[in-house]
Design an enzyme around this catalytic site. Sequence first.
Site, PDB file in Angstrom:
ATOM      1  N   SER A 187       0.848  -1.189   0.000  1.00  0.00           N
ATOM      2  CA  SER A 187       0.000   0.000   0.000  1.00  0.00           C
ATOM      3  C   SER A 187       0.883   1.238   0.000  1.00  0.00           C
ATOM      4  O   SER A 187       1.595   1.506   0.974  1.00  0.00           O
ATOM      5  CB  SER A 187      -0.910   0.007   1.230  1.00  0.00           C
ATOM      6  OG  SER A 187      -1.609   1.237   1.313  1.00  0.00           O
TER       7      SER A 187
ATOM      8  N   HIS B 212      -1.043  -1.300  -4.314  1.00  0.00           N
ATOM      9  CA  HIS B 212      -2.362  -0.901  -3.841  1.00  0.00           C
ATOM     10  C   HIS B 212      -2.358   0.614  -3.656  1.00  0.00           C
ATOM     11  O   HIS B 212      -1.598   1.147  -2.843  1.00  0.00           O
ATOM     12  CB  HIS B 212      -2.657  -1.605  -2.512  1.00  0.00           C
ATOM     13  CG  HIS B 212      -4.029  -1.371  -1.983  1.00  0.00           C
ATOM     14  ND1 HIS B 212      -5.111  -2.122  -2.382  1.00  0.00           N
ATOM     15  CD2 HIS B 212      -4.500  -0.486  -1.079  1.00  0.00           C
ATOM     16  CE1 HIS B 212      -6.190  -1.709  -1.738  1.00  0.00           C
ATOM     17  NE2 HIS B 212      -5.847  -0.708  -0.943  1.00  0.00           N
TER      18      HIS B 212
ATOM     19  N   ASP C  15      -4.511   3.841  -2.678  1.00  0.00           N
ATOM     20  CA  ASP C  15      -5.715   4.331  -2.013  1.00  0.00           C
ATOM     21  C   ASP C  15      -6.042   5.737  -2.494  1.00  0.00           C
ATOM     22  O   ASP C  15      -5.328   6.694  -2.172  1.00  0.00           O
ATOM     23  CB  ASP C  15      -5.518   4.341  -0.496  1.00  0.00           C
ATOM     24  CG  ASP C  15      -5.511   2.945   0.093  1.00  0.00           C
ATOM     25  OD1 ASP C  15      -6.444   2.180  -0.212  1.00  0.00           O
ATOM     26  OD2 ASP C  15      -4.577   2.625   0.854  1.00  0.00           O
TER      27      ASP C  15
ATOM     28  N   MET D 224      -8.417   8.728  -2.083  1.00  0.00           N
ATOM     29  CA  MET D 224      -9.366   9.261  -1.101  1.00  0.00           C
ATOM     30  C   MET D 224      -9.677  10.714  -1.425  1.00  0.00           C
ATOM     31  O   MET D 224      -8.777  11.473  -1.796  1.00  0.00           O
ATOM     32  CB  MET D 224      -8.796   9.157   0.315  1.00  0.00           C
ATOM     33  CG  MET D 224      -8.319   7.787   0.720  1.00  0.00           C
ATOM     34  SD  MET D 224      -7.688   7.799   2.429  1.00  0.00           S
ATOM     35  CE  MET D 224      -6.866   6.213   2.501  1.00  0.00           C
TER      36      MET D 224
ATOM     37  N   HIS E 210      -7.926   1.468  -5.027  1.00  0.00           N
ATOM     38  CA  HIS E 210      -9.001   1.346  -4.034  1.00  0.00           C
ATOM     39  C   HIS E 210      -9.627   2.732  -3.867  1.00  0.00           C
ATOM     40  O   HIS E 210      -9.011   3.636  -3.304  1.00  0.00           O
ATOM     41  CB  HIS E 210      -8.403   0.833  -2.727  1.00  0.00           C
ATOM     42  CG  HIS E 210      -9.391   0.674  -1.630  1.00  0.00           C
ATOM     43  ND1 HIS E 210      -9.006   0.288  -0.357  1.00  0.00           N
ATOM     44  CD2 HIS E 210     -10.741   0.818  -1.580  1.00  0.00           C
ATOM     45  CE1 HIS E 210     -10.078   0.226   0.414  1.00  0.00           C
ATOM     46  NE2 HIS E 210     -11.132   0.558  -0.300  1.00  0.00           N
TER      47      HIS E 210
ATOM     48  N   MET F  38     -11.848   5.255  -2.266  1.00  0.00           N
ATOM     49  CA  MET F  38     -12.605   5.666  -1.086  1.00  0.00           C
ATOM     50  C   MET F  38     -13.079   7.091  -1.341  1.00  0.00           C
ATOM     51  O   MET F  38     -12.591   8.061  -0.762  1.00  0.00           O
ATOM     52  CB  MET F  38     -11.741   5.537   0.161  1.00  0.00           C
ATOM     53  CG  MET F  38     -11.543   4.095   0.583  1.00  0.00           C
ATOM     54  SD  MET F  38     -10.398   3.884   1.963  1.00  0.00           S
ATOM     55  CE  MET F  38      -8.856   3.697   1.057  1.00  0.00           C
TER      56      MET F  38
ATOM     57  N   MET G 248     -11.923  -5.356   4.220  1.00  0.00           N
ATOM     58  CA  MET G 248     -11.117  -4.422   5.002  1.00  0.00           C
ATOM     59  C   MET G 248     -11.043  -4.901   6.442  1.00  0.00           C
ATOM     60  O   MET G 248     -12.065  -5.125   7.093  1.00  0.00           O
ATOM     61  CB  MET G 248     -11.695  -3.013   4.923  1.00  0.00           C
ATOM     62  CG  MET G 248     -11.618  -2.420   3.525  1.00  0.00           C
ATOM     63  SD  MET G 248     -11.514  -0.610   3.568  1.00  0.00           S
ATOM     64  CE  MET G 248      -9.913  -0.355   4.340  1.00  0.00           C
TER      65      MET G 248
ATOM     66  N   GLY H 276      -9.720   4.727   5.453  1.00  0.00           N
ATOM     67  CA  GLY H 276      -9.373   6.135   5.555  1.00  0.00           C
ATOM     68  C   GLY H 276      -7.978   6.457   6.008  1.00  0.00           C
ATOM     69  O   GLY H 276      -7.437   7.501   5.649  1.00  0.00           O
ATOM     70  N   PHE H 277      -7.348   5.568   6.790  1.00  0.00           N
ATOM     71  CA  PHE H 277      -6.016   5.869   7.318  1.00  0.00           C
ATOM     72  C   PHE H 277      -5.174   4.605   7.359  1.00  0.00           C
ATOM     73  O   PHE H 277      -5.690   3.518   7.644  1.00  0.00           O
ATOM     74  CB  PHE H 277      -6.102   6.464   8.733  1.00  0.00           C
ATOM     75  CG  PHE H 277      -6.783   7.803   8.786  1.00  0.00           C
ATOM     76  CD1 PHE H 277      -6.069   8.973   8.584  1.00  0.00           C
ATOM     77  CD2 PHE H 277      -8.146   7.889   9.003  1.00  0.00           C
ATOM     78  CE1 PHE H 277      -6.704  10.202   8.612  1.00  0.00           C
ATOM     79  CE2 PHE H 277      -8.793   9.111   9.025  1.00  0.00           C
ATOM     80  CZ  PHE H 277      -8.070  10.277   8.838  1.00  0.00           C
ATOM     81  N   GLY H 278      -3.888   4.757   7.120  1.00  0.00           N
ATOM     82  CA  GLY H 278      -2.963   3.647   7.246  1.00  0.00           C
ATOM     83  C   GLY H 278      -2.498   3.474   8.677  1.00  0.00           C
ATOM     84  O   GLY H 278      -2.758   4.306   9.550  1.00  0.00           O
ATOM     85  N   GLY H 279      -1.805   2.371   8.937  1.00  0.00           N
ATOM     86  CA  GLY H 279      -1.183   2.150  10.238  1.00  0.00           C
ATOM     87  C   GLY H 279      -2.113   1.699  11.336  1.00  0.00           C
ATOM     88  O   GLY H 279      -1.737   1.728  12.512  1.00  0.00           O
TER      89      GLY H 279
ATOM     90  N   ASP I  57      -7.187  -6.206   3.486  1.00  0.00           N
ATOM     91  CA  ASP I  57      -6.586  -4.869   3.465  1.00  0.00           C
ATOM     92  C   ASP I  57      -6.665  -4.243   4.840  1.00  0.00           C
ATOM     93  O   ASP I  57      -7.744  -3.882   5.303  1.00  0.00           O
ATOM     94  CB  ASP I  57      -7.323  -4.009   2.434  1.00  0.00           C
ATOM     95  CG  ASP I  57      -6.811  -2.573   2.374  1.00  0.00           C
ATOM     96  OD1 ASP I  57      -5.778  -2.265   3.005  1.00  0.00           O
ATOM     97  OD2 ASP I  57      -7.451  -1.750   1.691  1.00  0.00           O
ATOM     98  N   GLY I  58      -5.497  -4.129   5.493  1.00  0.00           N
ATOM     99  CA  GLY I  58      -5.443  -3.398   6.754  1.00  0.00           C
ATOM    100  C   GLY I  58      -4.770  -4.162   7.868  1.00  0.00           C
ATOM    101  O   GLY I  58      -5.191  -5.265   8.216  1.00  0.00           O
ATOM    102  N   GLY I  59      -3.707  -3.604   8.410  1.00  0.00           N
ATOM    103  CA  GLY I  59      -3.041  -4.204   9.557  1.00  0.00           C
ATOM    104  C   GLY I  59      -2.316  -5.498   9.253  1.00  0.00           C
ATOM    105  O   GLY I  59      -2.090  -6.313  10.152  1.00  0.00           O
TER     106      GLY I  59
END
Length: 222
Positions: free
Chosen positions: A4, A28, A30, A32, A61, A63, A132, A137-140, A170-172
């Site tokens: 990402s 990937h 994002d 937004m 992706h 958003m 997801m 909306g936010f990474g990390g 997608d995520g973490g």
Amino acid sequence: MAPSVLAADLGQLRSEMEGVDGHVEMFHLDVMDGLYVPNLTFGAPVIEKVRPAVDAFFDCHLMVSQPLGLFEALAKAGADHVTLHTDVCPDPTEAGTLARRLGMGFGLALSPAVGPGVVRPHLVGLDMVVVMSVEPGFGGQVFMPETLSKVETIRRWIDEEGLETALQIDGGITPETAPLAAAAGADVFVAGTAIFARPDPVEAVRMLRSAISSATSPAGGG
């Protein structure tokens, strides 16, 4: 593997992507708009600038609140695939037809609060489903293990219908959480900080692959 780029140094985006290109299957991206989610990232002009520098597949992706209006610009910029969230895509058939007419693949993304049943009627027309495992909306963010049951359900439907639909998580995603997602049935793994925040992003990709392999090999119990 799908790094990402939201977690990359956006001031050095081209070189960051070049550094892992050739070691991953896709990037990937994002997109937004600051409306659908509070954050604002980048769009077609940035994608167009980095596209000539890398060879991997571009998975966008979206958003955004009005995604279909971006399809043509993204296709011209070099996007290979677009994914929309279910709540801004009342007619996935129409959206998928438009994406493919422009030469892109098409998928649907499920936020953590959205159940898997939303995508089941549309599976045949999807190239990818994105589960997801963090809020959009936010990474990390920290991985939400409760989303794994959704992955298991969608994997079962894909297999029962004999489809080739990709199932992305997608995520973490880290070396600790990637094996859980793989065991649940995910086959595309979006990782941001676990790759770009590491001193050696290529080695980070290797570690993630190794962790996933341990979950999917017979010896790993997958």
